[in-house]
Scaffold this motif. Structure first.
Motif, short mmCIF file in Angstrom:
data_model
loop_
_atom_site.label_atom_id
_atom_site.label_comp_id
_atom_site.label_asym_id
_atom_site.label_seq_id
_atom_site.Cartn_x
_atom_site.Cartn_y
_atom_site.Cartn_z
N UNK A 147 0.85 -1.37 -0.05
CA UNK A 147 0.10 -0.04 -0.15
C UNK A 147 0.88 1.40 0.12
N UNK A 148 2.07 1.30 0.39
CA UNK A 148 2.97 2.26 0.75
C UNK A 148 3.25 2.94 -0.78
N UNK A 149 3.14 1.94 -1.84
CA UNK A 149 3.65 2.02 -3.05
C UNK A 149 2.39 2.36 -4.07
N UNK A 150 1.23 2.70 -3.65
CA UNK A 150 0.20 3.27 -4.21
C UNK A 150 0.38 4.71 -5.00
N UNK A 151 -0.05 5.11 -5.86
CA UNK A 151 -0.08 6.45 -6.56
C UNK A 151 -1.23 6.84 -7.30
N UNK A 152 -1.44 8.15 -7.39
CA UNK A 152 -2.41 8.77 -7.97
C UNK A 152 -1.84 9.87 -9.06
N UNK A 153 -2.50 9.75 -10.55
CA UNK A 153 -2.26 10.94 -11.21
C UNK A 153 -3.47 11.39 -11.48
N UNK A 154 -3.46 12.93 -11.78
CA UNK A 154 -4.76 13.57 -12.22
C UNK A 154 -4.43 14.31 -13.49
N UNK A 155 -5.11 14.07 -14.46
CA UNK A 155 -5.21 14.45 -15.82
C UNK A 155 -5.77 15.87 -16.13
N UNK A 156 -4.92 16.95 -16.61
CA UNK A 156 -5.43 18.19 -17.07
C UNK A 156 -6.12 19.03 -15.82
N UNK A 157 -5.74 18.74 -14.57
CA UNK A 157 -6.61 19.74 -13.78
C UNK A 157 -6.74 21.01 -13.92
N UNK A 158 -7.75 21.50 -13.64
CA UNK A 158 -7.94 23.20 -13.62
C UNK A 158 -7.91 23.90 -12.42
N UNK A 177 2.83 9.02 -4.08
CA UNK A 177 3.05 9.96 -5.28
C UNK A 177 1.65 10.32 -5.59
N UNK A 178 1.56 11.88 -5.63
CA UNK A 178 0.57 12.48 -6.49
C UNK A 178 1.26 13.30 -7.56
N UNK A 179 0.58 12.92 -8.77
CA UNK A 179 1.21 13.49 -10.17
C UNK A 179 0.05 14.33 -10.67
N UNK A 180 0.53 15.60 -11.09
CA UNK A 180 -0.34 16.30 -11.95
C UNK A 180 -0.16 16.63 -13.27
N UNK A 181 -0.89 16.17 -14.17
CA UNK A 181 -0.53 16.01 -15.53
C UNK A 181 -1.19 17.11 -16.32
N UNK A 182 -0.27 18.08 -16.87
CA UNK A 182 -0.54 19.22 -17.98
C UNK A 182 -1.61 19.89 -17.28
N UNK A 183 -1.17 20.50 -16.02
CA UNK A 183 -2.15 21.42 -15.23
C UNK A 183 -2.58 22.52 -16.16
N UNK A 184 -3.91 23.12 -16.15
CA UNK A 184 -4.08 24.02 -17.18
C UNK A 184 -4.37 25.43 -16.47
N UNK A 185 -3.76 25.68 -15.32
CA UNK A 185 -3.73 26.93 -14.68
C UNK A 185 -2.44 27.60 -15.37
N UNK A 186 -2.42 29.02 -15.38
CA UNK A 186 -1.32 29.82 -15.89
C UNK A 186 -0.93 31.11 -15.21
N UNK A 187 -1.99 31.67 -14.46
CA UNK A 187 -1.64 32.86 -13.65
C UNK A 187 -2.40 32.83 -12.06
N UNK A 188 -2.08 33.70 -11.49
CA UNK A 188 -2.73 33.66 -10.11
C UNK A 188 -4.14 33.97 -10.34
N UNK A 189 -4.46 34.90 -11.18
CA UNK A 189 -6.05 35.38 -11.55
C UNK A 189 -6.88 34.10 -11.88
N UNK A 190 -6.32 33.06 -12.62
CA UNK A 190 -7.15 31.83 -12.77
C UNK A 190 -7.75 31.25 -11.67
N UNK A 191 -7.40 31.75 -10.41
CA UNK A 191 -7.73 31.21 -8.90
C UNK A 191 -8.67 32.26 -8.45
N UNK A 192 -9.14 33.36 -9.10
CA UNK A 192 -9.90 34.41 -8.63
C UNK A 192 -9.29 35.63 -8.28
N UNK A 193 -9.99 36.61 -7.71
CA UNK A 193 -9.31 37.74 -7.29
C UNK A 193 -8.68 37.66 -5.79
#
Length: 322
Positions: A147-158, A177-193
């Protein structure tokens, strides 16, 4: 609740973890051979999806050995379902279809004894689930014998799914391991004001995912350039060079490197504020920017600026490839 039910079957409640076992060896020479093969596999430019998969798997495995369990991965995706008007008519959902088989292979290889060997089978069991119905964001869960070697990947999270990612982060635990694949955010403003609550916490969370493996395309001064990073190396910049006698013969020539920046230095913060008047630049680990790459190109021996027709041809090739 779906995500938690699925996680419950894949991850144990305890976060006790022993890092991936070191390369099994009976002699120092075997360890050196492994290191040489690893360096050889990640030092050259990836020219196919299979190369990317192999290099990403090795990078994740090496980073895990170094005690890192939060990974940012960026892949160049093979184009599927293109039309005459749009390479990605299905948008992010179509990109996830292209990414899914690559990520499955990466997860399988990084859990194997030797990720450089595509025939080294892994007993990792994979299951895929949609974690955000609105955006169709998917997660792939890997269940290992231990179980210690389980892992998770998230595809194109926004940016809209970061709240779910933070919940998932707690479920996975700090030593899997938690792996983010091709995350879609680019700027701080993507997360709101800024005055909306919780923005800074989300930004701090996503900025903690080091680019363990990164391969991306950019057009600079009429040239097609790719930026590569494999753990634990620096950023490397490659220029697309076409054989004058045979346009089908394409090579990628390394034109420069840049060390990663592992924290927000004063120099980085001042430059970020200068580039973004609203302070909206996310921490990028010092990836070479447009002007830095431009300088690498123009400082090459024998550099000649591209003509308008050459720039148009490069732009067409760039669009076709991305």
């Amino acid at each position: 609740m779906k995500i938690y039910l699925l996680l419950a079957s894949f991850l144990t409640a305890s976060n006790a973890f022993t890092t991936y076992p070191q390369w099994q060896t009976s002699s120092t020479s075997t360890v050196l051979l492994h290191n040489d093969l690893t360096n050889m596999a990640t030092s050259r430019f990836p020219t196919s999806p299979e190369d990317q998969v192999r290099q990403a798997a090795i990078s994740i495995k090496e980073a895990t050995k170094a005690g890192k369990h939060r990974h940012g991965v960026r892949l160049l995706l093979p184009i599927i379902g293109a039309t005459e008007l749009d390479d990605w008519p299905g948008g992010a959902r179509q990109m996830m279809e292209a990414a899914s088989p690559l990520v499955r292979d990466i997860m399988t290889l990084q859990s194997s004894q030797d990720p450089s060997d595509v025939d080294d089978d892994s007993s990792l069991t994979l299951a895929e689930s949609v974690i955000d119905e609105a955006d169709g964001v998917r997660a792939i869960f890997g269940q290992a014998p231990a179980a210690r070697d389980d892992c998770c990947s998230v595809l194109l999270p926004s940016a809209d799914t970061v709240g779910k990612l933070m919940d998932l982060d707690k479920q996975v635990g700090p030593e899997r391991n938690l792996i983010l694949i091709n995350a879609q955010w680019k700027r701080k403003t993507d997360f709101g004001l800024a005055f909306f609550g919780g923005r800074d916490e989300k930004i701090q969370f996503i900025e903690g995912f080091e680019p363990t493996f990164h391969c991306s395309n950019i057009m600079v001064e009429g040239d097609i350039v790719r930026t590569l990073r494999t753990f634990p190396g620096p950023w490397r910049v490659y220029l697309r060079v076409v054989d004058e006698n045979d346009e089908r013969n394409i090579d990628w020539v390394e034109i420069g490197t840049k060390e990663l920046i592992m924290s927000k230095t004063k120099e980085w913060e001042n430059k970020a504020k200068g580039d973004d008047k609203d302070g909206g630049k996310l921490f990028d680990y010092g990836i070479p920017n447009y002007s830095e790459i431009g300088e690498m190109i123009t400082s090459r021996e024998g550099y000649v600026p591209k003509s308008l027709s050459e720039r148009a041809a490069s732009a067409f090739a760039f669009i076709k490839d991305t």
